[in-house]
Design a protein around this motif. Structure first.
Motif, PDB file in Angstrom:
ATOM      1  N   THR A   1      34.692  -9.018  23.227  1.00  0.00           N
ATOM      2  CA  THR A   1      35.646  -9.451  22.198  1.00  0.00           C
ATOM      3  C   THR A   1      36.176 -10.862  22.408  1.00  0.00           C
ATOM      4  O   THR A   1      36.673 -11.477  21.465  1.00  0.00           O
ATOM      5  CB  THR A   1      36.841  -8.480  22.140  1.00  0.00           C
ATOM      6  OG1 THR A   1      37.463  -8.411  23.439  1.00  0.00           O
ATOM      7  CG2 THR A   1      36.381  -7.089  21.743  1.00  0.00           C
ATOM      8  N   TYR A   2      36.079 -11.390  23.621  1.00  0.00           N
ATOM      9  CA  TYR A   2      36.671 -12.711  23.875  1.00  0.00           C
ATOM     10  C   TYR A   2      35.649 -13.839  23.737  1.00  0.00           C
ATOM     11  O   TYR A   2      35.946 -14.874  23.152  1.00  0.00           O
ATOM     12  CB  TYR A   2      37.296 -12.756  25.266  1.00  0.00           C
ATOM     13  CG  TYR A   2      38.118 -14.018  25.492  1.00  0.00           C
ATOM     14  CD1 TYR A   2      39.454 -14.072  25.112  1.00  0.00           C
ATOM     15  CD2 TYR A   2      37.543 -15.174  26.026  1.00  0.00           C
ATOM     16  CE1 TYR A   2      40.204 -15.229  25.274  1.00  0.00           C
ATOM     17  CE2 TYR A   2      38.280 -16.335  26.197  1.00  0.00           C
ATOM     18  CZ  TYR A   2      39.609 -16.356  25.822  1.00  0.00           C
ATOM     19  OH  TYR A   2      40.338 -17.510  25.978  1.00  0.00           O
ATOM     20  N   TRP A   3      34.451 -13.632  24.285  1.00  0.00           N
ATOM     21  CA  TRP A   3      33.474 -14.721  24.311  1.00  0.00           C
ATOM     22  C   TRP A   3      32.664 -14.767  23.015  1.00  0.00           C
ATOM     23  O   TRP A   3      32.397 -13.732  22.395  1.00  0.00           O
ATOM     24  CB  TRP A   3      32.533 -14.571  25.504  1.00  0.00           C
ATOM     25  CG  TRP A   3      33.230 -14.577  26.830  1.00  0.00           C
ATOM     26  CD1 TRP A   3      33.453 -13.515  27.646  1.00  0.00           C
ATOM     27  CD2 TRP A   3      33.808 -15.712  27.487  1.00  0.00           C
ATOM     28  NE1 TRP A   3      34.135 -13.907  28.770  1.00  0.00           N
ATOM     29  CE2 TRP A   3      34.370 -15.253  28.697  1.00  0.00           C
ATOM     30  CE3 TRP A   3      33.910 -17.066  27.176  1.00  0.00           C
ATOM     31  CZ2 TRP A   3      35.021 -16.089  29.589  1.00  0.00           C
ATOM     32  CZ3 TRP A   3      34.562 -17.910  28.060  1.00  0.00           C
ATOM     33  CH2 TRP A   3      35.106 -17.428  29.245  1.00  0.00           C
ATOM     34  N   SER A   4      32.244 -15.961  22.644  1.00  0.00           N
ATOM     35  CA  SER A   4      31.398 -16.152  21.465  1.00  0.00           C
ATOM     36  C   SER A   4      29.938 -15.880  21.834  1.00  0.00           C
ATOM     37  O   SER A   4      29.622 -15.567  22.995  1.00  0.00           O
ATOM     38  CB  SER A   4      31.537 -17.595  20.963  1.00  0.00           C
ATOM     39  OG  SER A   4      31.029 -18.499  21.942  1.00  0.00           O
ATOM     40  N   GLY A   5      29.047 -16.033  20.854  1.00  0.00           N
ATOM     41  CA  GLY A   5      27.624 -15.884  21.133  1.00  0.00           C
ATOM     42  C   GLY A   5      27.159 -16.870  22.193  1.00  0.00           C
ATOM     43  O   GLY A   5      26.354 -16.525  23.071  1.00  0.00           O
ATOM     44  N   PHE A   6      27.659 -18.102  22.123  1.00  0.00           N
ATOM     45  CA  PHE A   6      27.316 -19.107  23.125  1.00  0.00           C
ATOM     46  C   PHE A   6      27.788 -18.658  24.507  1.00  0.00           C
ATOM     47  O   PHE A   6      27.047 -18.778  25.492  1.00  0.00           O
ATOM     48  CB  PHE A   6      27.969 -20.450  22.760  1.00  0.00           C
ATOM     49  CG  PHE A   6      27.792 -21.518  23.812  1.00  0.00           C
ATOM     50  CD1 PHE A   6      26.612 -22.240  23.894  1.00  0.00           C
ATOM     51  CD2 PHE A   6      28.813 -21.797  24.726  1.00  0.00           C
ATOM     52  CE1 PHE A   6      26.445 -23.222  24.865  1.00  0.00           C
ATOM     53  CE2 PHE A   6      28.660 -22.774  25.695  1.00  0.00           C
ATOM     54  CZ  PHE A   6      27.473 -23.490  25.760  1.00  0.00           C
ATOM     55  N   GLY A   7      29.000 -18.135  24.570  1.00  0.00           N
ATOM     56  CA  GLY A   7      29.538 -17.644  25.838  1.00  0.00           C
ATOM     57  C   GLY A   7      28.708 -16.514  26.406  1.00  0.00           C
ATOM     58  O   GLY A   7      28.451 -16.453  27.617  1.00  0.00           O
ATOM     59  N   HIS A   8      28.253 -15.595  25.529  1.00  0.00           N
ATOM     60  CA  HIS A   8      27.419 -14.477  25.966  1.00  0.00           C
ATOM     61  C   HIS A   8      26.089 -14.973  26.537  1.00  0.00           C
ATOM     62  O   HIS A   8      25.601 -14.445  27.545  1.00  0.00           O
ATOM     63  CB  HIS A   8      27.164 -13.518  24.808  1.00  0.00           C
ATOM     64  CG  HIS A   8      28.386 -12.773  24.372  1.00  0.00           C
ATOM     65  ND1 HIS A   8      28.535 -12.247  23.097  1.00  0.00           N
ATOM     66  CD2 HIS A   8      29.538 -12.473  25.027  1.00  0.00           C
ATOM     67  CE1 HIS A   8      29.705 -11.648  23.004  1.00  0.00           C
ATOM     68  NE2 HIS A   8      30.332 -11.776  24.160  1.00  0.00           N
ATOM     69  N   VAL A   9      25.500 -15.970  25.878  1.00  0.00           N
ATOM     70  CA  VAL A   9      24.223 -16.528  26.356  1.00  0.00           C
ATOM     71  C   VAL A   9      24.409 -17.190  27.721  1.00  0.00           C
ATOM     72  O   VAL A   9      23.576 -17.020  28.624  1.00  0.00           O
ATOM     73  CB  VAL A   9      23.650 -17.534  25.330  1.00  0.00           C
ATOM     74  CG1 VAL A   9      22.448 -18.271  25.921  1.00  0.00           C
ATOM     75  CG2 VAL A   9      23.250 -16.824  24.046  1.00  0.00           C
ATOM     76  N   VAL A  10      25.500 -17.928  27.887  1.00  0.00           N
ATOM     77  CA  VAL A  10      25.776 -18.568  29.180  1.00  0.00           C
ATOM     78  C   VAL A  10      25.944 -17.510  30.263  1.00  0.00           C
ATOM     79  O   VAL A  10      25.375 -17.625  31.359  1.00  0.00           O
ATOM     80  CB  VAL A  10      27.049 -19.446  29.098  1.00  0.00           C
ATOM     81  CG1 VAL A  10      27.460 -19.924  30.495  1.00  0.00           C
ATOM     82  CG2 VAL A  10      26.807 -20.640  28.187  1.00  0.00           C
ATOM     83  N   ILE A  11      26.703 -16.465  29.963  1.00  0.00           N
ATOM     84  CA  ILE A  11      26.966 -15.408  30.945  1.00  0.00           C
ATOM     85  C   ILE A  11      25.680 -14.709  31.357  1.00  0.00           C
ATOM     86  O   ILE A  11      25.419 -14.519  32.552  1.00  0.00           O
ATOM     87  CB  ILE A  11      27.982 -14.387  30.386  1.00  0.00           C
ATOM     88  CG1 ILE A  11      29.379 -15.012  30.334  1.00  0.00           C
ATOM     89  CG2 ILE A  11      28.020 -13.126  31.251  1.00  0.00           C
ATOM     90  CD1 ILE A  11      30.417 -14.178  29.610  1.00  0.00           C
ATOM     91  N   ILE A  12      24.858 -14.316  30.400  1.00  0.00           N
ATOM     92  CA  ILE A  12      23.628 -13.596  30.737  1.00  0.00           C
ATOM     93  C   ILE A  12      22.641 -14.518  31.449  1.00  0.00           C
ATOM     94  O   ILE A  12      21.857 -14.073  32.310  1.00  0.00           O
ATOM     95  CB  ILE A  12      22.981 -12.955  29.475  1.00  0.00           C
ATOM     96  CG1 ILE A  12      22.072 -11.781  29.890  1.00  0.00           C
ATOM     97  CG2 ILE A  12      22.217 -13.970  28.660  1.00  0.00           C
ATOM     98  CD1 ILE A  12      22.789 -10.640  30.547  1.00  0.00           C
ATOM     99  N   GLY A  13      22.680 -15.823  31.122  1.00  0.00           N
ATOM    100  CA  GLY A  13      21.846 -16.791  31.837  1.00  0.00           C
ATOM    101  C   GLY A  13      22.257 -16.911  33.295  1.00  0.00           C
ATOM    102  O   GLY A  13      21.414 -16.942  34.207  1.00  0.00           O
ATOM    103  N   LEU A  14      23.554 -16.967  33.528  1.00  0.00           N
ATOM    104  CA  LEU A  14      24.068 -17.037  34.902  1.00  0.00           C
ATOM    105  C   LEU A  14      23.735 -15.761  35.667  1.00  0.00           C
ATOM    106  O   LEU A  14      23.412 -15.812  36.859  1.00  0.00           O
ATOM    107  CB  LEU A  14      25.589 -17.248  34.880  1.00  0.00           C
ATOM    108  CG  LEU A  14      26.091 -18.590  34.333  1.00  0.00           C
ATOM    109  CD1 LEU A  14      27.612 -18.594  34.250  1.00  0.00           C
ATOM    110  CD2 LEU A  14      25.613 -19.747  35.204  1.00  0.00           C
ATOM    111  N   ILE A  15      23.808 -14.616  34.988  1.00  0.00           N
ATOM    112  CA  ILE A  15      23.467 -13.341  35.629  1.00  0.00           C
ATOM    113  C   ILE A  15      22.000 -13.327  36.035  1.00  0.00           C
ATOM    114  O   ILE A  15      21.656 -12.910  37.152  1.00  0.00           O
ATOM    115  CB  ILE A  15      23.763 -12.161  34.674  1.00  0.00           C
ATOM    116  CG1 ILE A  15      25.274 -11.977  34.515  1.00  0.00           C
ATOM    117  CG2 ILE A  15      23.124 -10.875  35.187  1.00  0.00           C
ATOM    118  CD1 ILE A  15      25.660 -10.972  33.432  1.00  0.00           C
ATOM    119  N   GLN A  16      21.126 -13.779  35.137  1.00  0.00           N
ATOM    120  CA  GLN A  16      19.695 -13.773  35.437  1.00  0.00           C
ATOM    121  C   GLN A  16      19.364 -14.685  36.615  1.00  0.00           C
ATOM    122  O   GLN A  16      18.617 -14.296  37.534  1.00  0.00           O
ATOM    123  CB  GLN A  16      18.902 -14.213  34.208  1.00  0.00           C
ATOM    124  CG  GLN A  16      17.393 -14.105  34.374  1.00  0.00           C
ATOM    125  CD  GLN A  16      16.886 -12.681  34.391  1.00  0.00           C
ATOM    126  OE1 GLN A  16      16.594 -12.099  33.352  1.00  0.00           O
ATOM    127  NE2 GLN A  16      16.765 -12.092  35.566  1.00  0.00           N
TER     128      GLN A  16
END
Length: 458
Positions: A73-88
């Motif tokens: 609910t807090y992060w945007s689509g861009f934020g989600h992509v950054v997060i999953i990229g960092l996780i990978q």
């Protein structure tokens, strides 16, 4: 500018592999923190503030899952992509990710880079490291892809094609990397994790299998693919599989018994649902960070068992944290050998070297010390946390699990900084950090040995 870059390169070349590992992860976290601090990373279009951005980036890179704000609910689509990229990248290890890009660009991997890969994958020798890295990358994408396909059978009918595919890919990566980040806050409420799927067999089992595979470690997966039969596996793989199986079974049975009648967790579920939920919670303690029941409402005995299992963690050279199952197995075998009065530490027809025992003791002692000191510090900086909540939060961070019963968003600024430090130590390895700090170049053999002294113990 060129002179400055040359000096930086020259300085890096003088660093030990352990030091480059620590610095590399730190730089990756800072980059992630900067990207998540951008207004475009949030749904509101306002910057979250650098501390919370850095906290989220640290949690993602260290594949932990502790969060300051609800991911969905807090992060945007861009934020989600950054997060999953960092996780990978964090799950693979930054050196594996770097090697992947180097191979794509057909760049030659030099000796220095091979030493870094050796350190990041915790391998014994240098031979076949680039080939091993290729296999790791291929296996990672294959397992995550299969996991995403299985999850899509549930998420696409529920959310539609595009959103269903995105949810499937995101959760498959997060599960295999043992990260614990989820996008269910907009579905079942903020910080709800996978509680709405407690009775869903496909989601629970798929996520569990991804967690287990990620926690076994790449060397074990490759050994299984190569040899197929348990009898032909190497000693490391056998110990990992046996110990992991025992820990999951013990955790499942313990939680099933302790929570059987608890109406806030397993009590209202059917018998099959109780088994499924108990199995999922036991598996997620391998350092994953998902949950299908409210952990804060569990019995104190269950929470104590969870703390122990989180502290043990997953396997070496895996996407998980903790002191590792092989460390625990080595310590148990050492005690067994002492009780039986054996000169050597033996298991499955093999002898474990003294250096492995010393390393295991060092890892265990450092881990216990960090948890005890961390619990004390959090109880001081955040007095509203009970001692159990503080200890749970510290172990969850140090073992890169991502589960919380006290609520990470409630942490003070100092508390968040401390938890970030524990997450970093857990992912990079506390022993690696200490070695990086005290490293002064190649070690030399001692020219003399002191006479043996006697002390009384026990």
């Amino acid at each position: 500018m060129k002179t400055i870059l040359n000096k930086i390169v020259a300085y890096i070349n003088k660093m030990q592999p352990t030091q480059i590992m620590v610095v590399g992860f730190a730089i990756l976290i800072l980059i992630g923190g900067f990207l998540l601090n951008l207004p475009i990373a949030t749904r509101s279009g306002e910057s979250i503030g650098f501390l919370d951005a850095l906290f989220t980036a640290t949690s993602a890179v260290c594949v932990t899952g502790l969060i300051a704000v609800d991911t969905a609910t807090y992060w945007s689509g861009f934020g989600h992509v950054v997060i999953i990229g960092l996780i990978q990248i964090g799950g693979l290890g930054f050196m594996t990710a770097t090697t992947m890009f180097a191979l794509l660009m057909k760049k030659r991997i030099n000796l220095k880079e091979r030493l870094l890969i050796q350190e990041s994958l915790n391998q014994i020798d240098l031979s076949g490291l680039v080939k091993l890295t290729r296999y790791i990358i291929l296996i990672t994408f294959m397992i995550e892809g299969m996991g995403a396909i299985l999850l899509s059978t549930v998420f696409i009918p529920q959310f539609g094609l595009l959103r269903g595919i995105w949810y499937s890919v995101f959760h498959a990566i997060s599960a295999f990397c043992n990260a614990g980040f989820d996008l269910m806050g907009s579905v079942s409420g903020q910080f709800s994790s996978l509680t709405s799927y407690v009775n869903n067999f496909t989601v629970s089992v798929t996520i569990s299998l991804l967690i287990i595979l990620g926690g076994l470690g790449f060397p074990v997966i490759l050994d299984i693919i190569k040899n197929k039969k348990l009898s032909k596996l190497n000693l490391h793989s056998k110990i990992v599989l046996i110990t992991t199986g025992i820990l999951i079974a013990l955790g499942m049975v313990s939680l099933f018994i302790l929570e059987f009648k608890n109406p806030d967790t397993l009590g209202d579920l059917g018998f099959g649902g109780k088994i499924l939920a108990a199995f999922f919670q036991s598996v997620t303690l391998r350092t994953a960070g998902f949950n299908t029941v409210d952990l804060a409402l569990m019995q104190q005995g269950s929470i104590f068992i969870m703390i122990i299992l989180m502290f043990i963690g997953a396997s070496s050279a895996s996407t998980g944290g903790g002191i590792k199952v092989t460390t625990l197995a080595t310590l148990i075998l050492t005690v067994r050998s002492f009780i039986l009065g054996k000169a050597d530490i033996e298991v499955l027809g093999r002898r474990i070297s003294d250096s492995i025992v010393r390393k295991s003791l060092g890892i265990f002692f450092i881990g216990i010390s960090v948890v005890v000191l961390g619990t004390l510090l959090i109880s001081i900086t955040d007095p509203e946390f009970s001692l159990v909540e503080a200890g749970f939060e510290v172990v969850s961070a140090f073992a890169t699990v991502g589960l919380s019963i006290g609520g990470s968003p409630r942490l003070s600024e100092i508390g968040k900084i401390l938890i970030m430090l524990f997450m970093f130590m857990g992912r990079v390895g506390s022993l690696t950090i200490f070695m990086a700090i005290i490293s002064r170049g190649p070690r030399k053999s001692a020219p003399i040995r002191y006479p043996e002294g006697k002390i009384i113990v026990g």
